[in-house]
Design a protein around this motif. Structure first.
Motif, PDB file in Angstrom:
ATOM      1  N   GLN A 118      29.102  33.023  36.123  1.00  0.00           N
ATOM      2  CA  GLN A 118      30.006  31.895  35.907  1.00  0.00           C
ATOM      3  C   GLN A 118      31.143  32.273  34.968  1.00  0.00           C
ATOM      4  N   GLY A 119      30.808  33.022  33.914  1.00  0.00           N
ATOM      5  CA  GLY A 119      31.840  33.449  32.979  1.00  0.00           C
ATOM      6  C   GLY A 119      32.871  34.352  33.628  1.00  0.00           C
ATOM      7  N   HIS A 173      29.190  23.873  20.712  1.00  0.00           N
ATOM      8  CA  HIS A 173      29.292  25.019  19.805  1.00  0.00           C
ATOM      9  C   HIS A 173      29.001  26.310  20.557  1.00  0.00           C
ATOM     10  N   ASP A 174      29.524  27.387  20.007  1.00  0.00           N
ATOM     11  CA  ASP A 174      29.328  28.728  20.558  1.00  0.00           C
ATOM     12  C   ASP A 174      27.832  29.020  20.623  1.00  0.00           C
ATOM     13  N   ALA A 175      27.355  29.474  21.781  1.00  0.00           N
ATOM     14  CA  ALA A 175      25.930  29.750  21.948  1.00  0.00           C
ATOM     15  C   ALA A 175      25.548  31.163  21.513  1.00  0.00           C
ATOM     16  N   GLY A 176      26.535  32.011  21.247  1.00  0.00           N
ATOM     17  CA  GLY A 176      26.244  33.338  20.724  1.00  0.00           C
ATOM     18  C   GLY A 176      25.513  34.263  21.673  1.00  0.00           C
ATOM     19  N   GLN A 177      25.838  34.203  22.969  1.00  0.00           N
ATOM     20  CA  GLN A 177      25.198  35.111  23.926  1.00  0.00           C
ATOM     21  C   GLN A 177      26.188  36.092  24.527  1.00  0.00           C
ATOM     22  N   PHE A 178      27.298  35.578  25.071  1.00  0.00           N
ATOM     23  CA  PHE A 178      28.263  36.495  25.688  1.00  0.00           C
ATOM     24  C   PHE A 178      29.680  35.962  25.555  1.00  0.00           C
ATOM     25  N   MET A 199      34.562  27.473  28.709  1.00  0.00           N
ATOM     26  CA  MET A 199      33.163  27.539  28.300  1.00  0.00           C
ATOM     27  C   MET A 199      32.252  27.620  29.514  1.00  0.00           C
ATOM     28  N   VAL A 200      31.157  28.339  29.362  1.00  0.00           N
ATOM     29  CA  VAL A 200      30.037  28.271  30.300  1.00  0.00           C
ATOM     30  C   VAL A 200      28.933  27.547  29.549  1.00  0.00           C
TER      31      VAL A 200
END
Length: 236
Positions: A118-119, A173-178, A199-200
């Motif tokens: 998706q990103g 908020h930023d999920a901190g994965q990618f 955002m994804v």
């Protein structure tokens, strides 16, 4: 070409050797490498590290470590963007033409291929130069409470303290994965949180900070429930 960069500095203090600590049977960085490989999106998957032990583990699980990260980019204060930019410039110096780049954190064992896809798709849309994983706050931030120095409290947003949750704007908020971005976006150090970003959205149960051993235990519990879907969420 599309480049995946996994930053993995050594010397973690709160969780020693966090990036290669065993998580449910294998080094936690292995999950990030494996999901990047499973996506089929990348021409190169590299780990940027200053630590020889991390480098060995990364290579063992199929990533490349074409350089050791310089000391000036390996302290406690260096952000992610300069590290990714350094990796891009190194690869360009080797003759590669870098188009799209994805930074995947080394401590994201619940990351799923579908969200990476998706990103990538969003980054390919006109007018987008950055795309990152995000999720919703589980409580309205407009009703946050501030602790005062004297021990009392006050609302941060007094105008909203009595509002119903359903009447307030949803916050993320930023999920901190990618973090997907164009090579130029990373090299120029542009902010990833602008009108040119997308955002994804991830479900909250796939998002967990990992700063303490308590966080680690929570993440292990989440993995026991949802980890079997970590490569693909198509069955959800």
């Amino acid at each position: 070409m599309n480049l995946c960069v996994i930053p993995a500095r050594g010397g973690s203090k709160r969780i020693p050797q966090k990036n290669i600590k065993l998580f449910c049977g294998k080094p936690i960085i292995a999950y990030s490498i494996e999901v990047a490989k499973a996506s089929g999106l990348f021409d190169k998957i590299i780990v940027s590290t200053d630590d020889q032990d991390i480098a060995k583990v990364a290579i063992q699980y199929g990533a490349e470590v074409p350089f050791m990260r310089p000391a000036e980019l390996s302290d406690d204060y260096t952000g992610t963007t300069p590290v990714v930019a350094n990796a891009i410039r190194f690869m360009e110096q080797q003759g590669y033409q870098i188009d799209k780049v994805c930074c995947i954190y080394a401590t994201a064992p619940l990351l799923q291929v579908d969200y990476l896809n998706q990103g990538f798709a969003k980054l390919s849309e006109p007018g987008c130069e950055f795309c990152f994983s995000a999720t919703t706050f589980d409580f309205p931030i407009q009703r946050a409470i501030r602790l005062l120095p004297q021990g009392g409290v006050e609302p941060m947003f007094p105008e909203h303290i009595g509002s119903r949750s359903q009447d307030l704007e949803e916050a993320f908020h930023d999920a901190g994965q990618f973090y997907w971005g164009t090579a130029e976006c990373f090299k120029e150090g542009r902010s990833g949180f602008t009108s040119l970003s997308r955002m994804v959205l991830l479900p909250p149960y796939l998002v967990q900070d990992l700063d303490t051993l308590s966080d680690w235990r929570i993440l292990e519990a989440l993995n026991s429930l949802y980890g079997k879907h970590a490569i693909s969420s198509q069955n959800q």
